[in-house]
Design a protein around this motif. Structure first.
Motif, PDB file in Angstrom:
ATOM      1  N   ASN A 161      67.628  39.488  45.595  1.00 45.28           N
ATOM      2  CA  ASN A 161      66.338  40.124  45.286  1.00 45.28           C
ATOM      3  C   ASN A 161      66.077  40.155  43.793  1.00 45.28           C
ATOM      4  O   ASN A 161      64.962  39.916  43.336  1.00 45.28           O
ATOM      5  CB  ASN A 161      66.331  41.559  45.820  1.00 45.28           C
ATOM      6  CG  ASN A 161      65.392  41.695  46.990  1.00 45.28           C
ATOM      7  OD1 ASN A 161      64.560  40.818  47.220  1.00 45.28           O
ATOM      8  ND2 ASN A 161      65.517  42.766  47.734  1.00 45.28           N
ATOM      9  N   VAL A 164      65.194  36.574  42.838  1.00 48.38           N
ATOM     10  CA  VAL A 164      63.879  36.114  43.311  1.00 48.38           C
ATOM     11  C   VAL A 164      62.757  36.860  42.581  1.00 48.38           C
ATOM     12  O   VAL A 164      61.677  36.292  42.356  1.00 48.38           O
ATOM     13  CB  VAL A 164      63.767  36.214  44.853  1.00 48.38           C
ATOM     14  CG1 VAL A 164      63.358  37.588  45.324  1.00 48.38           C
ATOM     15  CG2 VAL A 164      62.793  35.186  45.382  1.00 48.38           C
ATOM     16  N   ASN A 242      64.809  45.355  51.795  1.00 50.28           N
ATOM     17  CA  ASN A 242      65.124  44.411  50.715  1.00 50.28           C
ATOM     18  C   ASN A 242      65.205  42.972  51.225  1.00 50.28           C
ATOM     19  O   ASN A 242      64.807  42.044  50.534  1.00 50.28           O
ATOM     20  CB  ASN A 242      66.428  44.808  50.023  1.00 50.28           C
ATOM     21  CG  ASN A 242      66.238  46.009  49.125  1.00 50.28           C
ATOM     22  OD1 ASN A 242      65.115  46.304  48.704  1.00 50.28           O
ATOM     23  ND2 ASN A 242      67.300  46.736  48.846  1.00 50.28           N
ATOM     24  N   PHE A 246      62.859  40.036  49.999  1.00 53.20           N
ATOM     25  CA  PHE A 246      63.425  38.776  49.502  1.00 53.20           C
ATOM     26  C   PHE A 246      62.734  37.586  50.163  1.00 53.20           C
ATOM     27  O   PHE A 246      62.312  36.644  49.486  1.00 53.20           O
ATOM     28  CB  PHE A 246      64.942  38.730  49.763  1.00 53.20           C
ATOM     29  CG  PHE A 246      65.516  37.354  49.579  1.00 53.20           C
ATOM     30  CD1 PHE A 246      65.660  36.825  48.306  1.00 53.20           C
ATOM     31  CD2 PHE A 246      65.865  36.569  50.669  1.00 53.20           C
ATOM     32  CE1 PHE A 246      66.150  35.537  48.127  1.00 53.20           C
ATOM     33  CE2 PHE A 246      66.353  35.292  50.496  1.00 53.20           C
ATOM     34  CZ  PHE A 246      66.497  34.772  49.220  1.00 53.20           C
TER      35      PHE A 246
END
Lengths: 263, 233
Positions: A161, A164, A242, A246
């Motif tokens: 995460n 990204v 999360n 992502f």
């Protein structure tokens, strides 16, 4: 994708090999110093050993910082420098390119993480400690393997995460601004806003869906018994949130790179 | 003759500044087209659209009938006018890179070209002189058996002897099923290569046609036509 990964790792061979070798040599020196006369490995009455330990700690920190900076540069350079004209003309999708860059950072972290663990164990062995603490730790980990895997998965998702979010900020900036001049500050601003937003949602989820798994550990070290309640850290809801985030950011970044970004 | 490349009314602007304004261009199989224009005329923008690096705002681009993307990147062999190879690479690494990613890459052909140009595979890319770098890039680009070769300023900053080597290499690579687009403002050196020429100014094709017809029609060389067209550019 594996071919992309191969070249990303090849480009980082100096950091991977140089960093690993430096750390291994320093560890060997520390262990030798202890064997040849120091009283204990991180003993403060052994100046040479203490200096070595501080240098080693410094190198670990430096490598961590380099990996974090590298994780940004790994995409930024291809977006803003001439090498993008090589990478983005290979017949591979932008999603493969993104994933290979993320995996490169994850592999770097894994390699140094493994090295750290191996060296810590070798120091414990060299120190001649009784292995009870290690045994207890392994036993507790074995009994709670599900929770351990959940925690490791949560860490992996957090790292992905983080990466990204950086890549989304860089690619969105590149697709919005042609000029490189304000790109750094703009990308940082987007990254900051996204991180605050994600942090707020995470704390909201933690407050209203607080389920998390705890590991209760008692570690004996010599005569000491250390009660170590370790939380698996993140609730299932946070991990799922999360993970979704992502996936959304990854595909959004890939789409922007494929259709809206001029190299 | 089926077109390898078709551009219809292609527009591109950067932050409101128009780089291409309604470009139409068709490139048939086996032709060598010279894209001629001064710096800033839109040549590189057009070439980058064909290479799949930038996207047009309007208009249609078809490469062998396909929109630019992952598939067309396998058909287009692109030589940028920048130093695009990774600095950590040796020439050998660059060969392996092309070999790994482009199915149409002919490694033996590349090695022949590098030998002909006197390039050592062990040399580091960052240590190559500008001329040697251009030659290496050209060898890698031409060693692909592509449908379309897009060469952006292949002679820029190259000494006259190296220019001849590069032109000879391009000539030796000619195949009837492949086409070349060569952008340049150094017309005299390469005009013998062109079947067709397109003069581009301020993002518009202002003159195009068969090179030989233009020479006869205007009784002058392509270089002199270039000077006439861009006299006030």
């Amino acid at each position: 994708m594996l071919k992309l990964l191969k070249y990303e790792l090849k480009s980082r061979k100096n950091l991977l090999l140089g960093g690993s070798l430096t750390i291994i040599i320093l560890n060997i020196l520390i262990m030798l110093d202890w064997k040849l006369g120091g009283n204990e490995i991180f003993g403060y009455d052994d100046t040479f050993g203490a200096i070595l330990s501080i240098v080693l700690f410094g190198i670990w920190v430096a490598i961590l910082v380099i990996i974090i900076i590298d994780s940004i540069n790994i995409l930024r350079k291809d977006l803003y420098e001439d090498t993008g004209q090589l990478l983005f003309t290979v017949p591979k999708s932008s999603y493969s390119i993104l994933l290979s860059k993320m995996l490169t950072t994850v592999i770097e972290l894994l390699l140094f993480g493994l090295l750290f663990t191996t060296l810590m164990i070798s120091i414990i062995v060299a120190e001649g400690t009784n292995f009870e603490s290690v045994k207890v730790m392994l036993q507790v980990l074995g009994e709670n393997i599900g929770i351990v895997l959940q925690a490791l998965f949560a860490i992996l998702i957090d790292i992905m995460n983080f990466l990204v979010t950086i890549y989304f900020s860089l690619v969105l900036t590149k697709s919005l601004l042609k000029d490189k001049k304000y790109s750094g500050i703009t990308a940082f601003g987007i990254f900051l806003l996204l991180s605050i937003f994600m942090g707020k949602i995470n704390s909201w989820l933690f407050r209203y869906m607080p389920y998390s798994s705890d590991l209760g550990m008692s570690l004996r070290y010599g005569e000491f018994v250390l009660e170590l309640p370790i939380s698996a850290g993140e609730s299932i809801a946070i991990i799922l949130f999360n993970l979704c985030l992502f996936i959304i950011l990854f595909f959004l970044t890939g789409y922007l790179l494929e259709h809206k970004t001029d190299i | 003759m089926k077109a390898v490349l078709e551009l219809r009314d292609v527009h591109k602007s950067f932050m409101g500044k128009k780089a291409l304004q309604g470009v139409d261009l068709s490139v048939g199989a086996g032709s060598v087209i010279g894209l001629l224009g001064p710096n800033g005329s839109g040549k590189t923008t057009l070439i980058k659209i064909i290479a799949g690096l930038i996207k047009q705002n309007a208009g249609e681009v078809k490469i062998c009938g396909l929109n630019p993307g992952e598939e067309t990147k396998a058909l287009v062999s692109y030589l940028p006018d920048t130093q695009h190879l990774y600095k950590w690479m040796r020439v050998e690494d660059a060969i392996c890179f092309y070999d790994d990613f482009f199915e149409d890459f002919d490694r033996l052909r590349c090695e022949e070209l590098l030998d002909y140009m006197g390039i050592d595979r062990a040399d580091k890319v960052k240590d190559l002189s500008k001329g040697m770098y251009e030659k290496t890039s050209l060898a890698l680009t031409l060693a692909r058996q592509s449908r379309l070769y897009v060469l952006d300023e292949p002679l820029g900053g190259i000494d006259p002897v190296a220019r001849d080597t590069i032109i000879d290499t391009i000539l030796s690579n000619y195949r009837e099923d492949s086409s070349f687009i060569i952008s340049t403002h150094l017309v005299s050196d390469v005009e013998r290569l062109f079947d067709t020429v397109a003069f581009i100014k301020e993002g518009k094709i202002i003159l195009d046609g068969e090179a030989e017809e233009l020479r006869i029609e205007r009784s002058m060389s392509i270089e002199n036509i270039y000077k006439e067209v861009f006299r006030n550019a």
